[in-house]
Design an enzyme around this catalytic site. Structure first.
Site, PDB file in Angstrom:
ATOM      1  N   GLU A 174       0.840  -1.191   0.000  1.00 47.65           N
ATOM      2  CA  GLU A 174       0.000   0.000   0.000  1.00 47.65           C
ATOM      3  C   GLU A 174       0.877   1.243   0.000  1.00 47.65           C
ATOM      4  O   GLU A 174       1.117   1.822  -1.040  1.00 47.65           O
ATOM      5  CB  GLU A 174      -0.951  -0.013   1.190  1.00 47.65           C
ATOM      6  CG  GLU A 174      -2.358   0.310   0.737  1.00 47.65           C
ATOM      7  CD  GLU A 174      -3.414  -0.069   1.754  1.00 47.65           C
ATOM      8  OE1 GLU A 174      -4.359   0.694   1.887  1.00 47.65           O
ATOM      9  OE2 GLU A 174      -3.290  -1.125   2.402  1.00 47.65           O
ATOM     10  N   GLU A 196      -2.173  -0.512  13.244  1.00 54.90           N
ATOM     11  CA  GLU A 196      -3.375  -0.158  12.492  1.00 54.90           C
ATOM     12  C   GLU A 196      -4.639  -0.454  13.310  1.00 54.90           C
ATOM     13  O   GLU A 196      -5.597   0.295  13.288  1.00 54.90           O
ATOM     14  CB  GLU A 196      -3.389  -0.976  11.199  1.00 54.90           C
ATOM     15  CG  GLU A 196      -4.537  -0.654  10.275  1.00 54.90           C
ATOM     16  CD  GLU A 196      -4.386  -1.373   8.940  1.00 54.90           C
ATOM     17  OE1 GLU A 196      -3.692  -2.398   8.888  1.00 54.90           O
ATOM     18  OE2 GLU A 196      -4.970  -0.890   7.952  1.00 54.90           O
TER      19      GLU A 196
HETATM   20  C1  RAM Z   1      -6.402   1.362   4.272  1.00 53.98           C
HETATM   21  C2  RAM Z   1      -5.211   2.216   4.469  1.00 53.98           C
HETATM   22  C3  RAM Z   1      -5.493   3.524   5.136  1.00 53.98           C
HETATM   23  C4  RAM Z   1      -6.937   3.920   5.102  1.00 53.98           C
HETATM   24  C5  RAM Z   1      -7.650   3.386   3.909  1.00 53.98           C
HETATM   25  C6  RAM Z   1      -9.106   3.746   3.868  1.00 53.98           C
HETATM   26  O1  RAM Z   1      -6.115   0.282   3.432  1.00 53.98           O
HETATM   27  O2  RAM Z   1      -4.219   1.527   5.148  1.00 53.98           O
HETATM   28  O3  RAM Z   1      -5.029   3.578   6.446  1.00 53.98           O
HETATM   29  O4  RAM Z   1      -7.002   5.311   5.075  1.00 53.98           O
HETATM   30  O5  RAM Z   1      -7.505   2.032   3.749  1.00 53.98           O
END
Ligand code: RAM
Length: 935
Positions: free
Chosen positions: A486, A786
């Site tokens: 990502e 996260e």
């Molecule tokens: C995830 C990303 C990010 C977020 C988006 C919507 O995959 O890691 O943190 O903002 O999606």
């Protein structure tokens, strides 16, 4: 003339120390030092000279501002003679204090004008398409790096030389075998179709009379390499978003002592060959075959007759070519190995003890052709094996093949980086020495400005985790995460974390770049994107996932991030630059409102429906439309403030008017007046299908809804107090734990504090129960995760392992509360010229806290120490700043400043009382304030 000791230090030009700039009127700033108290600057004199000698003699042949009555010490534009490309100037400044006395001259500083237009570039884009020359077949197309070279004679005595260099992709550049600069990922990631950046280096010392060798290696980088998100979403295109292969443009401008000039440029005369770098990709890693490096290839007198000529590319010149506005990515720290474990299959696991973004440096001897394979991971499985499930499609693997000439071989990759704590090494013949690897921490090389410590280990660890995660994700752009497929500049993450970021590092230059990326990525209809840079197809649609274009809470970064730079640094320029984009965006939003708000279902047409909402919240979801309305209000409010300050009064008035209408209609639509409760029409969401976690059901009565409502200040006082009560009740009902996601967590603690629930804010901050940041720490976190429970000791990775980043700064947004509330350092007007020091003192689990923030005005400190009811506060107010200093005590007679009780005169002049606080109005200086904190 009476003399003072007030002196200007830390002279900077466009936020940088002695930089190259491409502005003709760059902005100057300094900090001030002085002895004593209440020191202010009343005037300055800037002298800018064409030579050091002239400056020493105080001859401002380019600009002498003369004594200028002003208390400004930053954002001062150069107003002198028109400067030329390549011109280096020298400057210094002196200031007058409050008594009209002048201080000594500052040390000298310099800036140099870089290239101002394309006309100044004679260099051509050169490169070689090696996509057909792939060395190893695998899942990914990973072509080798072209090695480029050219020799040139320098016939005269050199005065000075500059290298101007840019690449579409990534580059290393060498002169006579020496790598120029210690920067990584040179030109950065931009929308290369619109804008490419170049860097400048003083290369006088690397050149000599006679034959000189110029050489480079190139890699795909973001320009032609893999973009992880494309792999993740299964896009038909996964790489080569901007071009098929990397290109280089380099120009060395030589100035001789006799006053003549010459240039050496990239053009068709350059030659190419293959070399040691057989694969190089930011996500997938580097394959370095040391045996393939042609000895002497980058020094003079090398026989390159067998090398072929490069391709010169003529048609890549539509984009702007500008000086890189940020600070480059560099190795900002080195980490020693913490431990090495042998695991099954003769592999070794190397632990650096810290989750970070970067690379390794290898120092090892080996046999010719033997190789070491390095795989990177953030965590281990309980059996000690490397966990890479969460990397998804990022191969994150480097390989080094030994030259094997009997010497110690040293290597580090330069065209890739990884997010990791552990490295699995395959191929070692025996247990290695602990120093065979070093962790090289890569980050945009920004100045550290923050510091925070308490008597609570958990909190200290939390702060360390926040800073490490910022370091790992401020790599040219603000990424969501550094490890998996990502690594995008997700706008929601960036905006919630931005103020927090500013307390740790000087982010002005960094965001000057990224805000431009964001503006460049704006859609034709005015929507700011959900990540930036964002590659687009020729119809202006996101090239990776066409449906991606807008989400409330993400796209507003286009306004919020500009505001944060304006607010922290009093930067009007960024506002002026971004204003056209912001106005376009506000029009886009306004056109979508119904009665000045977004009712339920207003964003059912976007994908996912309603946008990302309160991403990664726990339990019931907050209505994304209610949140969108609050964000809309907030943007109007921020624009009102910005437009007012930069003097766009008509716009300011229009935003103010809209604010009022949003407020009125928000209350009407989403709030029950009697009890101040937020409500929504849940029926509008049906089964919730198509919404993020829509199956959980939607509500307006959530922590996230109240926290945002209070944070943006949409309600009048009485209703805000009621919202505060609901917020408190919701926290209590949930066992004093949070339920918020990305959008809810940032405002949660500030909102609790604003509505007299500091105790609950502390409770959440220090909680070790799921969900909390403390829970991450007791489960071993060295960075911000996260999810609150990405890993649980004894249970492992309980979630979908694939979406489990261990380096995601979004929840680090609590740093804002740590600095603004726990330490209590707040700016009362843009640029910290007037500040508030109002620490929220817990006194239960924390009895001591101290921190500093080096603002654009200088260093601000706030510390508090509680011993029984005896409170000791330490405050440092920079020269030229005034501070409202809040003392939480009932009786003024218990207050002493620097060991002395307050005099009647001081009290009548400088002390006011509000909400259980005495407020001292202090000028610059160091203070120790003692009082009693009766409960
Ligand atoms: C995830 C990303 C990010 C977020 C988006 C919507 O995959 O890691 O943190 O903002 O999606």
């Amino acid at each position: 003339m009476a003399k003072s000791e007030m002196r200007a230090t830390y002279l900077r030009t466009e936020y940088k120390i002695n930089p190259f700039v491409d502005q003709l009127a760059p902005r100057l700033s300094w900090e001030l030092t002085a002895v004593g108290y209440n020191q202010t600057q009343t005037a300055f004199q800037i002298v800018v000279s064409s030579s050091k000698e002239k400056l020493e003699q105080n001859i401002g042949d380019l600009w002498d501002s003369k004594k200028r009555l002003s208390n400004r010490s930053n954002q001062i534009k150069y107003e002198g003679t028109l400067l030329q490309e390549g011109q280096q100037v020298w400057w210094k400044v002196r200031v007058w204090n409050q008594d009209g006395q002048v201080g000594p001259w500052s040390e000298k500083a310099t800036w140099e004008i870089a290239k101002l237009s394309k006309a100044a570039w004679q260099a051509k884009w050169i490169g070689k398409d090696l996509n057909q020359m792939v060395k190893r077949n695998g899942e990914y197309l990973l072509p080798p790096s072209p090695y480029l070279r050219k020799e040139a004679q320098i016939k005269k005595k050199l005065k000075h030389a500059r290298l101007y260099i840019s690449s579409l992709g990534l580059h290393n550049f060498y002169i006579n075998g020496e790598k120029i600069g210690n920067d990584f990922f040179g030109s950065g990631w931009t929308d290369y179709n619109k804008r490419v950046y170049y860097q400048v280096y003083d290369v006088t010392a690397q050149l000599h009379k006679g034959a000189n060798a110029f050489s480079a290696t190139l890699a795909n980088g973001w320009y032609a390499g893999y973009l992880g998100y494309a792999l993740l979403v299964g896009s038909s295109q996964v790489n080569q978003f901007y071009g098929k292969f990397p290109l280089l443009k380099a120009q060395i401008d030589l100035t001789f002592t006799d006053g003549t000039n010459d240039t050496i440029v990239t053009d068709k005369s350059w030659k190419w060959n293959l070399g040691a770098i057989e694969e190089a990709d930011l996500l997938q890693g580097e394959y370095y075959n040391a045996g393939k490096l042609l000895k002497g290839w980058n020094i003079a007198d090398f026989n390159d007759t067998s090398w072929a000529h490069v391709d010169e590319i003529m048609d890549k010149d539509n984009q702007a070519l500008e000086l890189y506005p940020s600070e480059p990515v560099r190795v900002v720290k080195e980490l020693p190995v913490k431990s090495i474990q042998r695991i099954e299959g003769g592999k070794y696991i190397v632990d650096f003890g810290q989750n970070f973004a970067g690379i390794i440096r290898l120092k090892q001897q080996g046999k010719k052709g033997d190789s070491l394979v390095f795989k990177y991971g953030e965590m281990l499985f309980p059996d000690g094996q490397l966990m890479t499930d969460n990397l998804r499609k990022a191969r994150a693997t480097d390989t080094y093949v030994f030259r094997g000439d009997g010497t110690l071989e040293a290597w580090n990759p330069s065209f890739t980086y990884h997010g990791f704590q552990y490295v699995e090494v395959t191929g070692l013949k025996e247990e290695p020495q602990a120093d065979f690897l070093t962790g090289l921490v890569l980050s945009s090389d920004l100045h550290e400005v923050g510091d925070f410590r308490t008597d609570n280990d958990l909190l200290n660890k939390l702060y360390s985790n926040i800073v490490w995660t910022q370091r790992a994700n401020y790599v040219d752009i603000p990424t969501d995460c550094p490890q998996r497929d990502e690594r995008l500049g997700w706008t929601g993450d960036a905006q919630v974390y931005m103020r927090s970021a500013a307390f740790n590092y000087d982010i002005a230059a960094f965001h000057q770049k990224w805000i431009q990326d964001l503006n460049d990525a704006q859609f034709d209809n005015g929507a700011f994107p959900i990540y930036a840079p964002m590659p687009k197809n020729n119809k202006g649609i996101a090239a990776i996932r066409g449906a991606d274009y807008f989400s409330p809470g993400w796209s507003e970064a286009g306004v919020i991030c500009t505001y944060e730079i304006f607010k922290a640094y009093d930067d009007h320029e960024i506002v002026r630059k971004s204003l056209p984009y912001m106005l376009h965006y506000m029009e886009f939003l306004k056109n979508r409102t119904v009665n000045h708000i977004f009712p339920e279902g207003a964003f059912a047409d976007i994908e996912p429906k309603g946008g990302f909402g309160d991403w990664l919240s726990v339990g019931e979801k907050t209505s994304p439309d209610l949140l969108a309305t609050l964000y809309y209000f907030y943007c109007n409010k921020l624009l009102y403030e910005m437009c007012q300050k930069v003097g766009d009064l008509a716009y300011a008035e229009a935003f103010h008017l809209e604010m009022g209408l949003v407020r009125q209609n928000f209350i009407k639509h989403y709030l029950t007046l009697e009890d101040g409760r937020l409500h929504i029409n849940t029926a509008a969401y049906g089964t919730g299908e198509g919404y993020v976690e829509g199956g959980n059901g939607f509500s307006g009565h959530t922590q996230t809804a109240y926290a945002n409502t209070i944070y943006v200040g949409i309600l009048p006082n009485e209703l805000e107090a009621k919202a505060g009560k609901h917020l408190r009740d919701l926290v209590v009902e949930n066992g004093n734990q949070l339920t918020t996601g990305f959008l809810g967590f940032k405002p949660l603690l500030p909102a609790l504090s604003k509505t007299n629930s500091s105790d609950k804010a502390y409770g959440i901050l220090l909680s070790e129960q799921y969900p909390s940041l403390g829970y991450e720490i007791i489960n071993g976190a060295t960075s911000i995760w996260e999810r609150w429970d990405s890993y649980i000791k004894g249970e492992g990775f309980i979630h979908n392992a694939a979406m489990n980043s261990f380096s995601h700064y979004a929840f680090g947004s609590v740093n804002e509360w740590i600095f603004e509330n726990l330490l209590g350092i707040k700016s009362l007007e843009p640029g910290f010229k007037k500040i508030q020091i109002k620490p929220e003192i817990d006194g239960k689990e924390i009895r001591h806290a101290e921190g500093t923030y080096r603002s654009i005005m200088g260093k601000i400190c706030s510390a508090w120490h509680l011993d029984g009811i005896n409170l000791r506060q330490k405050v440092e107010v920079p020269v030229n700043v005034t501070a409202l200093c809040y003392i939480k005590t009932k009786k003024l007679k218990n207050v002493s400043v620097n060991g002395k009780p307050l005099t009647k005169e001081f009290i009548s002049k400088y002390v006011t009382q509000t909400d259980g606080y005495f407020v001292l109005n202090l000028g610059s200086g160091n203070y120790e304030i003692r009082s009693k904190m009766e409960r």
